[in-house]
Design an enzyme around this catalytic site. Structure first.
Site, mmCIF file in Angstrom:
data_model
loop_
_atom_site.group_PDB
_atom_site.id
_atom_site.type_symbol
_atom_site.label_atom_id
_atom_site.label_comp_id
_atom_site.label_asym_id
_atom_site.label_seq_id
_atom_site.Cartn_x
_atom_site.Cartn_y
_atom_site.Cartn_z
ATOM 1 N N SER A 95 56.927 -7.350 24.682
ATOM 2 C CA SER A 95 57.078 -8.154 23.457
ATOM 3 C C SER A 95 58.530 -7.983 23.028
ATOM 4 O O SER A 95 58.868 -7.069 22.282
ATOM 5 C CB SER A 95 56.150 -7.650 22.347
ATOM 6 O OG SER A 95 54.810 -7.746 22.743
ATOM 7 N N LYS A 170 55.033 -14.590 20.001
ATOM 8 C CA LYS A 170 54.423 -13.253 19.929
ATOM 9 C C LYS A 170 54.880 -12.514 18.658
ATOM 10 O O LYS A 170 54.078 -11.845 17.996
ATOM 11 C CB LYS A 170 54.807 -12.459 21.187
ATOM 12 C CG LYS A 170 54.443 -11.000 21.167
ATOM 13 C CD LYS A 170 52.945 -10.760 21.204
ATOM 14 C CE LYS A 170 52.644 -9.281 21.029
ATOM 15 N NZ LYS A 170 51.223 -9.000 20.987
ATOM 16 N N LYS A 239 58.785 -3.085 15.399
ATOM 17 C CA LYS A 239 59.753 -3.846 16.200
ATOM 18 C C LYS A 239 59.410 -5.333 16.210
ATOM 19 O O LYS A 239 60.264 -6.193 16.016
ATOM 20 C CB LYS A 239 59.778 -3.225 17.601
ATOM 21 C CG LYS A 239 60.507 -3.956 18.699
ATOM 22 C CD LYS A 239 59.603 -4.768 19.601
ATOM 23 C CE LYS A 239 58.455 -4.024 20.247
ATOM 24 N NZ LYS A 239 57.540 -4.859 21.007
HETATM 25 P P1 NDP Z 1 53.867 2.369 25.431
HETATM 26 O O1 NDP Z 1 54.736 3.018 24.447
HETATM 27 O O2 NDP Z 1 52.465 2.821 25.612
HETATM 28 O O3 NDP Z 1 54.556 2.446 26.895
HETATM 29 C C1 NDP Z 1 55.884 2.081 27.079
HETATM 30 C C2 NDP Z 1 56.203 2.055 28.560
HETATM 31 O O4 NDP Z 1 57.595 1.743 28.735
HETATM 32 C C3 NDP Z 1 55.998 3.401 29.262
HETATM 33 O O5 NDP Z 1 55.682 3.139 30.606
HETATM 34 C C4 NDP Z 1 57.379 4.035 29.136
HETATM 35 O O6 NDP Z 1 57.637 4.995 30.134
HETATM 36 C C5 NDP Z 1 58.257 2.835 29.368
HETATM 37 N N1 NDP Z 1 59.579 2.977 28.768
HETATM 38 C C6 NDP Z 1 59.879 3.227 27.473
HETATM 39 N N2 NDP Z 1 61.221 3.197 27.291
HETATM 40 C C7 NDP Z 1 61.765 2.943 28.506
HETATM 41 C C8 NDP Z 1 63.085 2.812 28.974
HETATM 42 N N3 NDP Z 1 64.140 2.897 28.131
HETATM 43 N N4 NDP Z 1 63.296 2.569 30.287
HETATM 44 C C9 NDP Z 1 62.235 2.469 31.142
HETATM 45 N N5 NDP Z 1 60.951 2.579 30.771
HETATM 46 C C10 NDP Z 1 60.719 2.820 29.462
HETATM 47 O O7 NDP Z 1 53.926 0.808 25.120
HETATM 48 P P2 NDP Z 1 52.803 -0.305 25.365
HETATM 49 O O8 NDP Z 1 52.390 -0.281 26.790
HETATM 50 O O9 NDP Z 1 51.802 -0.243 24.291
HETATM 51 O O10 NDP Z 1 53.675 -1.621 25.079
HETATM 52 C C11 NDP Z 1 54.541 -2.203 26.036
HETATM 53 C C12 NDP Z 1 54.947 -3.581 25.487
HETATM 54 O O11 NDP Z 1 53.767 -4.374 25.320
HETATM 55 C C13 NDP Z 1 55.621 -3.484 24.099
HETATM 56 O O12 NDP Z 1 56.622 -4.451 23.994
HETATM 57 C C14 NDP Z 1 54.461 -3.774 23.144
HETATM 58 O O13 NDP Z 1 54.921 -4.286 21.918
HETATM 59 C C15 NDP Z 1 53.654 -4.779 23.953
HETATM 60 N N6 NDP Z 1 52.219 -4.869 23.613
HETATM 61 C C16 NDP Z 1 51.418 -3.744 23.463
HETATM 62 C C17 NDP Z 1 50.081 -3.874 23.131
HETATM 63 C C18 NDP Z 1 49.148 -2.707 22.952
HETATM 64 O O14 NDP Z 1 47.999 -2.915 22.518
HETATM 65 N N7 NDP Z 1 49.539 -1.481 23.285
HETATM 66 C C19 NDP Z 1 49.488 -5.220 22.898
HETATM 67 C C20 NDP Z 1 50.376 -6.307 23.182
HETATM 68 C C21 NDP Z 1 51.687 -6.131 23.488
HETATM 69 P P3 NDP Z 1 57.226 6.549 29.959
HETATM 70 O O15 NDP Z 1 55.855 6.669 30.551
HETATM 71 O O16 NDP Z 1 58.275 7.261 30.701
HETATM 72 O O17 NDP Z 1 57.267 6.833 28.474
#
Ligand code: NDP
Length: 295
Positions: A95, A170, A239
């Site tokens: 997102s 979104k 965010k």
């Molecule tokens: P999480 O915080 O659970 O996971 C984030 C992921 O991104 C992890 O795999 C993390 O790795 C990785 N990450 C974070 N920072 C970096 C970086 N700088 N470089 C590389 N990898 C990185 O987030 P979500 O999965 O919940 O969300 C992901 C996206 O989806 C977001 O934009 C969110 O807004 C969107 N979203 C989420 C929903 C939800 O219900 N959770 C619903 C709909 C959209 P590591 O394991 O190392 O921390």
């Protein structure tokens, strides 16, 4: 089809599970242990760098917190650009924000890489069930290529417009979710403080015109039960609401409600921290009022 998936977070993981069932999948995650655990449970190969993940992939999918995080994976000797070939289809399910996405898109277009924003809605439950709504921004031709891949985890896959249009849709959706979250929390807290049972207030609300996704699903399942599971970080909703407020500004829409909501989310995030769930602000409202919305 050979697909690379980068970002095995709360929502990325269940999305990748669907891809692993239908495609030849390579996964990469910043914390490598999560990718190893994923590959132990689902047919897929672990890559140790973004470059290795995307090398030879026909489709690359990212699902990271922000567009800046996606941009951060492009460069360097281990970056995605070092591994992606001409003709690759790159779908960003983060997102993210329209502006950074358009900047990334311009770079990728000059390298012959097709790029679309494809953020999702429906939560971790929807991702597990494969029923997400996917909002795509990009050219018509790219959308047609992307659709069958996105249908692996999306029930409704919609082309919203040019690059960035998916992110705009979104962000506004999530800003509206946030508005409702605070509003329902405030209204119900006042009713309970006045002596009305939380269960009855929610039931009557849901049989009346003020009902919403928050009151029909989130409050009964997660608030009245006091379960408050962590499925979507408040920091991410903050965010999204910021991106939504910025989008309104760009469009010349004053948007006092969305701006105030964004401000409230910022305050809640500062009070509750980076790992708090997005429903935790309701607990702040309860605490301030000295009551609990218990079913
Ligand atoms: P999480 O915080 O659970 O996971 C984030 C992921 O991104 C992890 O795999 C993390 O790795 C990785 N990450 C974070 N920072 C970096 C970086 N700088 N470089 C590389 N990898 C990185 O987030 P979500 O999965 O919940 O969300 C992901 C996206 O989806 C977001 O934009 C969110 O807004 C969107 N979203 C989420 C929903 C939800 O219900 N959770 C619903 C709909 C959209 P590591 O394991 O190392 O921390």
């Amino acid at each position: 089809m050979r697909i690379a998936f980068l970002g095995l977070g709360a929502i990325g993981t269940p999305m990748a599970v669907h891809l692993a069932k239908a495609h030849e999948l390579t996964v990469w995650n910043r914390t490598g242990a999560r990718a190893t655990a994923f590959a132990a449970a689902h047919p897929s190969t672990v890559a140790t760098t973004p470059r290795e993940a995307v090398a030879g992939a026909e489709v690359v999918i990212t699902c990271l917190p922000t567009s800046a995080d996606v941009e951060g994976l492009l460069d360097g000797s281990d970056g995605m650009l070092a591994g992606m070939g001409k003709g690759t289809l790159f779908l960003d399910c983060t997102s993210g924000d329209p502006e950074t996405t358009r900047k990334i898109g311009a770079r990728l277009a000059s390298l012959g890489i097709a790029f679309a924003d494809a953020p999702v809605s429906g939560g971790t439950n929807g991702a597990e069930a494969g029923t997400l709504t996917v909002m795509v921004g990009g050219s018509d031709a790219i959308f047609q290529r992307a659709r069958p891949v996105l249908e692996c985890f999306g029930r409704r896959v919609e082309h919203m417009g040019p690059l960035g249009a998916g992110h705009a849709m979104k962000a506004v959706n999530n800003a509206l979710l946030a508005v409702n979250l605070f509003a329902v929390g405030e209204g119900l807290t006042a009713l309970v403080k006045s002596g009305i049972s939380a269960q009855k207030a929610v039931e009557v609300l849901n049989a009346s015109s003020g009902r919403s996704f928050v009151s029909e699903y989130l409050v009964p399942e997660r608030v009245l039960t006091r379960l408050f599971p962590v499925t979507f970080r408040l920091a991410l909703l903050d965010k999204d609401a910021r991106i939504g407020a910025e989008f309104l500004e760009e469009q010349g829409v004053a948007g006092p409600i969305l701006h105030l909501t964004s401000e409230l989310l910022g305050q809640a995030r500062a009070a509750l921290g980076e790992e708090a769930d997005y429903l935790a602000p309701i607990q702040l409202i309860e605490r301030e009022a000295g009551v609990e919305l218990q079913g």
